[in-house]
Design a protein around this motif. Structure first.
Motif, PDB file in Angstrom:
ATOM      1  N   PHE A  69       0.825  -0.762  -0.038  1.00 17.56           N
ATOM      2  CA  PHE A  69       0.384  -0.117   0.163  1.00 17.56           C
ATOM      3  C   PHE A  69       1.157   1.334  -0.235  1.00 17.56           C
ATOM      4  O   PHE A  69       1.879   1.133   0.487  1.00 17.56           O
ATOM      5  N   GLU A  70       0.351   2.373  -0.554  1.00 22.88           N
ATOM      6  CA  GLU A  70       1.085   3.660  -0.709  1.00 22.88           C
ATOM      7  C   GLU A  70       1.394   4.004   1.046  1.00 22.88           C
ATOM      8  O   GLU A  70       0.210   3.744   1.340  1.00 22.88           O
ATOM      9  N   GLU A  71       2.584   4.592   0.540  1.00 19.98           N
ATOM     10  CA  GLU A  71       2.474   5.477   2.124  1.00 19.98           C
ATOM     11  C   GLU A  71       2.007   6.734   2.778  1.00 19.98           C
ATOM     12  O   GLU A  71       2.783   7.734   2.306  1.00 19.98           O
ATOM     13  N   LYS A  72       0.311   6.802   2.623  1.00 15.69           N
ATOM     14  CA  LYS A  72       0.545   7.626   2.728  1.00 15.69           C
ATOM     15  C   LYS A  72      -1.181   8.322   3.420  1.00 15.69           C
ATOM     16  O   LYS A  72      -1.729   6.554   3.824  1.00 15.69           O
ATOM     17  N   ALA A  73      -1.320   9.138   3.935  1.00 16.37           N
ATOM     18  CA  ALA A  73      -2.416   9.291   5.172  1.00 16.37           C
ATOM     19  C   ALA A  73      -3.539   9.699   4.288  1.00 16.37           C
ATOM     20  O   ALA A  73      -4.300  10.443   3.334  1.00 16.37           O
ATOM     21  N   THR A  74      -4.875   8.721   5.278  1.00 16.72           N
ATOM     22  CA  THR A  74      -6.199   9.509   4.461  1.00 16.72           C
ATOM     23  C   THR A  74      -7.012   9.745   5.613  1.00 16.72           C
ATOM     24  O   THR A  74      -6.931   9.262   6.024  1.00 16.72           O
ATOM     25  N   VAL A  75      -8.219  10.079   4.559  1.00 15.80           N
ATOM     26  CA  VAL A  75      -9.668  10.681   5.492  1.00 15.80           C
ATOM     27  C   VAL A  75     -10.462  10.599   4.348  1.00 15.80           C
ATOM     28  O   VAL A  75     -10.708  11.030   3.602  1.00 15.80           O
ATOM     29  N   CYS A  76     -11.144   9.789   5.007  1.00 19.84           N
ATOM     30  CA  CYS A  76     -13.032   9.727   4.389  1.00 19.84           C
ATOM     31  C   CYS A  76     -13.800   9.945   5.327  1.00 19.84           C
ATOM     32  O   CYS A  76     -13.767   9.961   6.266  1.00 19.84           O
ATOM     33  N   SER A  77     -14.467  10.672   5.070  1.00 20.55           N
ATOM     34  CA  SER A  77     -15.914  11.344   5.249  1.00 20.55           C
ATOM     35  C   SER A  77     -16.971  11.380   4.573  1.00 20.55           C
ATOM     36  O   SER A  77     -17.229  11.188   3.238  1.00 20.55           O
ATOM     37  N   TYR A  78     -18.003  11.148   5.380  1.00 17.14           N
ATOM     38  CA  TYR A  78     -19.807  10.762   5.094  1.00 17.14           C
ATOM     39  C   TYR A  78     -20.743  12.242   4.942  1.00 17.14           C
ATOM     40  O   TYR A  78     -20.359  12.657   5.753  1.00 17.14           O
ATOM     41  N   LEU A  79     -21.556  12.479   3.891  1.00 13.50           N
ATOM     42  CA  LEU A  79     -22.349  13.540   3.812  1.00 13.50           C
ATOM     43  C   LEU A  79     -23.391  12.695   3.927  1.00 13.50           C
ATOM     44  O   LEU A  79     -23.789  11.653   2.706  1.00 13.50           O
ATOM     45  N   VAL A  80     -24.136  12.896   4.953  1.00 12.40           N
ATOM     46  CA  VAL A  80     -25.453  11.913   5.537  1.00 12.40           C
ATOM     47  C   VAL A  80     -26.435  12.782   5.523  1.00 12.40           C
ATOM     48  O   VAL A  80     -25.977  14.404   5.637  1.00 12.40           O
ATOM     49  N   PRO A  81     -28.166  12.670   5.163  1.00 15.48           N
ATOM     50  CA  PRO A  81     -29.193  13.186   4.822  1.00 15.48           C
ATOM     51  C   PRO A  81     -29.184  14.225   6.693  1.00 15.48           C
ATOM     52  O   PRO A  81     -29.232  13.647   7.501  1.00 15.48           O
ATOM     53  N   GLU A  82     -29.421  15.160   6.331  1.00 10.67           N
ATOM     54  CA  GLU A  82     -30.136  16.029   7.590  1.00 10.67           C
ATOM     55  C   GLU A  82     -31.140  15.128   8.311  1.00 10.67           C
ATOM     56  O   GLU A  82     -32.281  14.352   7.688  1.00 10.67           O
ATOM     57  N   GLY A  83     -31.333  14.936   9.500  1.00 10.09           N
ATOM     58  CA  GLY A  83     -31.668  13.686  10.784  1.00 10.09           C
ATOM     59  C   GLY A  83     -31.038  12.328  11.053  1.00 10.09           C
ATOM     60  O   GLY A  83     -31.414  12.134  11.592  1.00 10.09           O
ATOM     61  N   TYR A  84     -30.220  11.939   9.558  1.00  9.65           N
ATOM     62  CA  TYR A  84     -29.624  11.048  10.126  1.00  9.65           C
ATOM     63  C   TYR A  84     -29.205  11.005  11.115  1.00  9.65           C
ATOM     64  O   TYR A  84     -28.467  11.601  12.075  1.00  9.65           O
ATOM     65  N   PRO A  85     -28.957   9.884  12.032  1.00 11.74           N
ATOM     66  CA  PRO A  85     -29.554   8.211  11.269  1.00 11.74           C
ATOM     67  C   PRO A  85     -30.800   7.938  12.072  1.00 11.74           C
ATOM     68  O   PRO A  85     -31.622   7.198  11.450  1.00 11.74           O
ATOM     69  N   SER A  86     -31.922   8.858  12.532  1.00 10.81           N
ATOM     70  CA  SER A  86     -32.659   8.872  13.718  1.00 10.81           C
ATOM     71  C   SER A  86     -33.884   9.291  13.121  1.00 10.81           C
ATOM     72  O   SER A  86     -34.962   8.102  11.795  1.00 10.81           O
TER      73      SER A  86
END
Ligand code: AMP
Ligand code: GLY
Length: 430
Positions: free
Chosen positions: A324-341
């Protein structure tokens, strides 16, 4: 000759798998329950069907050389067994191995029987009798239904359960729907995810990742399927020692060997170990028999080997190593307003000039528009030489997407990571 591959699933994790397969030269056939625009675009043929309904599998399986299964539900129901009967090898365990996720009692008992020292103290109950005494004996505890609950159902004393009475009532409720309930010691520490490629024998590790289950910044709010995750350029995490990673890999190797001994069936696929790093070393919180969502996005784009060849290695039992490449990663999710309830469904999403990798999640495409559903909508991935770079990249792109959505801004930030390091230090010194 081009490898023809069937991909099962429709989320961001499967979009990441699809990208890796196509990058490796595969021709993609996909089975999904709702149209993921990213996977559809990469596929030669797409079939819409419930993932646990195997009736239509043959339409696609007759065309392919092997299959890759994204989520756990079809694995638990035996999709790999069914595909094997149709002559299609599968990256994803058969039901025998899938029990590691579909039955928490199976996983705990397997580790205990094979003396794999990564269990918390635990006891399994099929009636309410004896639970009260055990709660008193164990002190801090966690209550878990036995069976697939989609990441929900686990309740921690002091957090989701305030009194022993609450806990007993919850156990009673669980026993109405599930055969067994598991009470286990509440482990104190920091969580990390170790994912691996497994070829029946070899466990080839991927970079460590840390997921963020809470909905809002600062680890507040309700638990979710995961709001985002980060990984570091050294493939470890700043609060994890070198010896800890080795212990975690060894635990997974012993588990894979135990599955073969116990069931006679080799485990072939991805294995996801959710660990708690405690004062006594890494302990297993749970196993998943698939890649993580979002954790798949942190690792697959860094893979330097051909993913299709890795899949063949898993199937043929010939895996050697993965780089694997020697890199850092940040993954972010966009979620619907009101999620999860109470997520706002059917809201349009407008995607601007995004410069990072984008993965479609639970969205719905209608008349050229992308609409929200009830779950996580879009994942973005920043890749950099360090976490700061990866974080800056992802935040810049998050701002280019509009709609009734929200996301966490703090994933991969120095502030959050420092808090984790300090928390671990306090635990080790206690
Ligand atoms: P699971 O569905 O087993 O992954 O549990 C969901 C979450 O509950 C985990 O990510 C942990 O944060 C927490 N959890 C589960 N088991 C334990 C445990 N034995 N001790 C402390 N926290 C736990
Ligand atoms: N991110 C947690 C999971 O995939 O189960």
């Amino acid at each position: 000759m081009t490898d023809k591959v069937l991909l099962i699933g429709h989320g961001s994790r499967e979009h990441a798998i699809a990208k890796a397969l196509v990058k490796g030269g595969a021709e993609l056939y996909s089975l999904m329950a709702h149209k993921n625009p990213g996977i559809v675009k990469l596929s030669k043929k797409t079939l819409l069907s419930k993932l646990t309904d195997f009736e239509h599998l043959k339409e696609l399986s007759s065309k392919v050389d092997f299959a890759v299964v994204g989520p756990e539900a079809p694995l638990a129901k035996g999709i790999s067994n069914v595909l094997a009967d149709q002559g299609v090898p599968c990256v994803g365990p058969k039901t025998q191995g899938a029990q590691l996720e579909s039955s928490k009692s199976f996983a705990r008992e397997l580790l205990e029987k094979h003396r794999i020292s990564a269990n918390p103290r635990f006891k399994i109950f099929s009636s309410i009798e004896g639970i009260e005494a055990y709660l008193k004996e164990i002190g801090g505890f966690v209550v878990k239904p036995d069976g697939l609950t989609g990441g929900k159902g686990v309740k921690v004393f002091g957090e989701h359960l305030q009194t022993e009475d609450d806990a007993l009532q919850y156990c009673q409720q669980i026993l109405k729907e599930h055969e067994q309930v598991i009470i286990e010691e509440c482990l104190e520490g920091e969580e990390f995810t170790l994912q691996a490629f497994v070829d029946g024998k070899q466990v080839i590790p991927m970079p460590l990742v840390q997921d963020h289950k809470r909905a809002y910044d600062g680890d507040t709010g309700p638990n979710t399927g995961g709001m985002g995750s980060y990984s570091c350029e050294d493939h470890s995490l700043p609060f994890v020692g070198e010896g800890d990673v080795e212990v975690a890999i060894q635990v997974m190797q012993q588990t894979v060997a135990a599955i073969k001994r116990e069931t006679g069936e080799p485990y072939k696929g991805f294995l996801y170990g959710q660990f708690m790093l405690t004062k006594q070393g890494p302990k297993i919180i749970e196993y998943n028999v698939r890649l993580g969502d979002p954790e798949a996005m942190n690792v697959l784009p860094l893979l330097q080997d051909n993913f299709v060849e890795i899949c063949w290695g898993i199937i043929n039992g010939t895996l050697k190593r993965a780089s694997f490449e020697e890199k850092a990663t940040v993954c972010s999710y966009l979620v619907p307003e009101g999620y999860p309830s109470a997520p706002k469904r059917g809201e349009p999403i407008i995607i601007g000039d995004v410069k990072t990798e984008l993965y479609y999640g639970s969205v719905h495409q209608e008349n050229g528009r992308i609409l929200t559903t009830s779950s996580r909508s879009i994942a973005l991935l920043g890749i950099g030489n360090n976490l700061q770079q990866a974080h800056e990249q992802v935040v810049e792109s998050l701002d280019k997407i509009q709609g009734k959505l929200f996301y966490r801004r703090d994933i991969g930030t120095q502030e959050l990571v420092s808090r984790r390091i300090q928390h671990m230090r306090r635990i080790l010194q206690a």
